[in-house]
Design a protein around this motif. Sequence first.
Motif, PDB file in Angstrom:
ATOM      1  N   GLU A   1       2.960  10.119  -4.672  1.00  0.00           N
ATOM      2  CA  GLU A   1       3.756  11.133  -3.582  1.00  0.00           C
ATOM      3  C   GLU A   1       5.124  11.331  -3.763  1.00  0.00           C
ATOM      4  N   GLU A   2       5.781  10.563  -4.812  1.00  0.00           N
ATOM      5  CA  GLU A   2       7.154  10.731  -5.098  1.00  0.00           C
ATOM      6  C   GLU A   2       7.209  12.230  -5.679  1.00  0.00           C
ATOM      7  N   VAL A   3       6.350  12.006  -6.931  1.00  0.00           N
ATOM      8  CA  VAL A   3       6.353  13.254  -7.628  1.00  0.00           C
ATOM      9  C   VAL A   3       5.631  14.624  -6.855  1.00  0.00           C
ATOM     10  N   LYS A   4       4.773  14.195  -6.152  1.00  0.00           N
ATOM     11  CA  LYS A   4       4.142  15.231  -5.246  1.00  0.00           C
ATOM     12  C   LYS A   4       5.369  16.019  -4.528  1.00  0.00           C
ATOM     13  N   GLN A   5       6.147  15.248  -3.962  1.00  0.00           N
ATOM     14  CA  GLN A   5       7.087  15.742  -3.090  1.00  0.00           C
ATOM     15  C   GLN A   5       7.998  16.555  -3.622  1.00  0.00           C
ATOM     16  N   GLU A   6       8.262  16.502  -4.987  1.00  0.00           N
ATOM     17  CA  GLU A   6       9.257  17.273  -5.765  1.00  0.00           C
ATOM     18  C   GLU A   6       8.649  18.527  -5.808  1.00  0.00           C
ATOM     19  N   PHE A   7       7.155  18.683  -6.183  1.00  0.00           N
ATOM     20  CA  PHE A   7       6.460  19.808  -6.031  1.00  0.00           C
ATOM     21  C   PHE A   7       6.334  20.697  -4.821  1.00  0.00           C
ATOM     22  N   GLU A   8       6.348  19.925  -3.684  1.00  0.00           N
ATOM     23  CA  GLU A   8       6.311  20.436  -2.496  1.00  0.00           C
ATOM     24  C   GLU A   8       7.709  20.962  -2.021  1.00  0.00           C
ATOM     25  N   ASP A   9       8.845  20.424  -2.305  1.00  0.00           N
ATOM     26  CA  ASP A   9      10.179  21.127  -2.136  1.00  0.00           C
ATOM     27  C   ASP A   9      10.273  22.334  -2.656  1.00  0.00           C
ATOM     28  N   MET A  10       9.655  22.257  -4.119  1.00  0.00           N
ATOM     29  CA  MET A  10       9.620  23.841  -4.654  1.00  0.00           C
ATOM     30  C   MET A  10       8.851  24.870  -4.027  1.00  0.00           C
TER      31      MET A  10
ATOM     32  N   ALA B   1       0.790  -1.158   0.064  1.00  0.00           N
ATOM     33  CA  ALA B   1      -0.012   0.005   0.049  1.00  0.00           C
ATOM     34  C   ALA B   1       0.859   1.311   0.021  1.00  0.00           C
ATOM     35  N   VAL B   2       2.083   1.236   0.827  1.00  0.00           N
ATOM     36  CA  VAL B   2       2.953   2.365   0.628  1.00  0.00           C
ATOM     37  C   VAL B   2       3.579   2.554  -0.399  1.00  0.00           C
ATOM     38  N   MET B   3       4.140   1.350  -1.037  1.00  0.00           N
ATOM     39  CA  MET B   3       4.535   1.634  -2.353  1.00  0.00           C
ATOM     40  C   MET B   3       3.626   2.080  -3.452  1.00  0.00           C
ATOM     41  N   LYS B   4       2.651   1.650  -3.404  1.00  0.00           N
ATOM     42  CA  LYS B   4       1.386   2.094  -4.355  1.00  0.00           C
ATOM     43  C   LYS B   4       1.159   3.590  -3.837  1.00  0.00           C
ATOM     44  N   LYS B   5       1.305   4.108  -2.891  1.00  0.00           N
ATOM     45  CA  LYS B   5       1.005   5.439  -2.748  1.00  0.00           C
ATOM     46  C   LYS B   5       2.366   6.402  -3.139  1.00  0.00           C
ATOM     47  N   TRP B   6       3.270   5.734  -3.194  1.00  0.00           N
ATOM     48  CA  TRP B   6       4.694   6.691  -3.559  1.00  0.00           C
ATOM     49  C   TRP B   6       5.047   6.740  -4.985  1.00  0.00           C
ATOM     50  N   TYR B   7       4.690   5.445  -5.765  1.00  0.00           N
ATOM     51  CA  TYR B   7       5.175   5.179  -7.112  1.00  0.00           C
ATOM     52  C   TYR B   7       4.336   5.008  -8.281  1.00  0.00           C
ATOM     53  N   ASP B   8       3.012   4.599  -7.769  1.00  0.00           N
ATOM     54  CA  ASP B   8       2.006   4.201  -8.818  1.00  0.00           C
ATOM     55  C   ASP B   8       1.636   5.793  -9.404  1.00  0.00           C
ATOM     56  N   GLY B   9       0.395   5.530 -10.268  1.00  0.00           N
ATOM     57  CA  GLY B   9      -0.194   6.870 -10.847  1.00  0.00           C
ATOM     58  C   GLY B   9      -0.141   6.961 -12.174  1.00  0.00           C
ATOM     59  N   TYR B  10       0.698   6.156 -12.941  1.00  0.00           N
ATOM     60  CA  TYR B  10       0.607   6.373 -14.391  1.00  0.00           C
ATOM     61  C   TYR B  10      -0.184   5.140 -14.995  1.00  0.00           C
TER      62      TYR B  10
ATOM     63  N   SER C   1      12.566   3.929  -9.041  1.00  0.00           N
ATOM     64  CA  SER C   1      12.192   4.256  -7.928  1.00  0.00           C
ATOM     65  C   SER C   1      11.546   3.263  -6.883  1.00  0.00           C
ATOM     66  N   VAL C   2      10.868   2.107  -7.496  1.00  0.00           N
ATOM     67  CA  VAL C   2      10.358   1.092  -6.817  1.00  0.00           C
ATOM     68  C   VAL C   2      11.464   0.137  -6.374  1.00  0.00           C
ATOM     69  N   MET C   3      12.525  -0.005  -7.258  1.00  0.00           N
ATOM     70  CA  MET C   3      13.907  -0.830  -6.926  1.00  0.00           C
ATOM     71  C   MET C   3      14.795  -0.093  -5.889  1.00  0.00           C
ATOM     72  N   GLU C   4      14.914   1.309  -5.998  1.00  0.00           N
ATOM     73  CA  GLU C   4      15.621   2.188  -5.043  1.00  0.00           C
ATOM     74  C   GLU C   4      14.995   1.947  -3.767  1.00  0.00           C
ATOM     75  N   ALA C   5      13.684   1.978  -3.576  1.00  0.00           N
ATOM     76  CA  ALA C   5      12.785   2.130  -2.385  1.00  0.00           C
ATOM     77  C   ALA C   5      13.253   0.662  -1.555  1.00  0.00           C
ATOM     78  N   ILE C   6      13.160  -0.701  -2.522  1.00  0.00           N
ATOM     79  CA  ILE C   6      13.466  -1.848  -1.924  1.00  0.00           C
ATOM     80  C   ILE C   6      14.872  -2.034  -1.505  1.00  0.00           C
ATOM     81  N   GLU C   7      15.897  -1.538  -2.188  1.00  0.00           N
ATOM     82  CA  GLU C   7      17.404  -1.601  -2.119  1.00  0.00           C
ATOM     83  C   GLU C   7      17.684  -0.679  -0.745  1.00  0.00           C
ATOM     84  N   SER C   8      17.186   0.605  -0.749  1.00  0.00           N
ATOM     85  CA  SER C   8      17.415   1.554   0.449  1.00  0.00           C
ATOM     86  C   SER C   8      16.709   1.309   1.656  1.00  0.00           C
ATOM     87  N   ASP C   9      15.434   0.648   1.351  1.00  0.00           N
ATOM     88  CA  ASP C   9      14.360   0.375   2.428  1.00  0.00           C
ATOM     89  C   ASP C   9      13.937   1.728   2.959  1.00  0.00           C
ATOM     90  N   GLU C  10      13.664   2.628   1.932  1.00  0.00           N
ATOM     91  CA  GLU C  10      12.998   4.008   2.318  1.00  0.00           C
ATOM     92  C   GLU C  10      12.018   4.445   1.067  1.00  0.00           C
TER      93      GLU C  10
END
Length: 520
Positions: free
Chosen positions: A358-367, A245-254, A267-276
């Motif tokens: 959420e990943e892309v939204k964070q980029e806008f939020e950082d702006m 559910a968290v993975m979907k929230k962060w990297y789904d949407g297309y 991004s999915v593989m980075e999340a798995i490897e970094s556990d973040e």
Amino acid sequence: MGIYLNPGNGGFERIVSGKYIDKTGLIGVINERINTTGSLICISRPRRFGKSYAAKMICAYYDHTCDSHALFDGRDISRKNSYEKYINQYNVISLDMAQMIEESEGGNIVAFIKAKLIEEISEQFPAVKIDSSFSKTLVNMVEASGRMVVMIIDEWDAPIRETPEFQDDYLKFLRSLFKSSVATAKIFAAAYMTGILPIKKDMGQSALSDFKEFTIINPGPFTEYTGFSEDEVRGLCEEYHKDFAVMKKWYDGYEFAKYGSVYNPYSVMEAIESDEYSSHWRKTSAAESLITYINMDEDGLQSDILKLLSGEHIRVNIRNFKNDFRTFTSKDDVLTLLIHLGYLSYDRSTERARIPNEEVKQEFEDMLANPKHTKLFEQIRTSEKLLDDTLAGNEAEVARAIERVRETNYAPQYYNSEQALRYCIKFAYIVCVDRFLRIEELPSGRGLADVVFIPKRDTAYPAIIIELKWDKDEEQALGQIDEKKYAAALEGYDGDIVKVGINYDSDKKIHSCRIEKIKR
């Protein structure tokens, strides 16, 4: 075996030596087009969507100088009828245009490409006659070797983006290869170009009109190879014990009709490897472009950005975009570029775009967190003060702030319903996007709370429940929060709550506000 001509299968071998999600079925789609009028293919995707992986995979499959059965046996392509017919049967020319720009060291990239390929043709096929026409040299190579060419151009649009001074020469070079009906048919069994942008438009037409294009907006038969599918991500989450559910929230949407969700594979593989779970786009140069495009503010672009951040879907006309980073004639062109960059997802049936995850939204939020870099500063500052006044219980200031927001071009200036008022409220509290989870019409069991802001775990804010009224009064709005027991609907939340009742008097054209706090 060369660097650009018949480079072998080493690149794909390294890819499959790690964790690899099988996308070899893409080769089957290309095989169906070998030596047909649809054999020239251009695939455009955002960065980090596996384009280079696919290029290396295709190279390994077609290159005749190696035996790639060990890499493909047992995978999806091996179950296709065309598997044995085409595997390792062609000369392969593989060009990474971003790499070519770097290696040419600022020189003419077309001259560099020709020189390097002629050098390798002479090394691998000494008997081939080198003609003054590069296309004729390739014809000679095909005739001498008895094998046609599969050409792979990765990052095809890099010269368009990074070396515009060579753009015309580069497009002319590609046309010389793929426009001649005689030479092209003699040389190429297929061509596979991939990049961020579709083929540049020249006088309203594609600069390479013989190519069949499959973009992130309409990937066609390549949809399932665009990124990771929902089932693939679910399987990865089960294998690595991650929260789907968290993975979907962060990297789904297309999402695409008849296929469903597509996830950003990198991004999915980075999340798995970094556990973040976080934005991994910060490592790409695409992220650096965001503020530049937003600052253009073409035709009220920033108003649309605020709408997107507040969760709205906006209509975008994608048809006039010139497919480059410089020719913008309207805000639709900038928004279309953001779609191709992956910052927005696009629904072809509704012609509307939205922030995908959420990943892309964070980029806008950082702006937004650095408003001095944007023209949105005034709106953000107003919203920041509104939040502070809301938490402090400054009712008159809250009402005045909402009125100021209404007077901007970011919100409806002419109310005609409570829904229009809710629309304004979302814009007014725009700074909440990175601090709260916003829920509209939260079910409470006895009704629907209009707007609820639930603080994120890493913040110290209270929850905010906002009830809106139209031609009634703010006391009635506040009373409804208690009457309908909206606070009880905040399941799992046990912090403080700020109740806000807002009314709009359509005769007097004024807002009024009442605020109460619940301490827990």
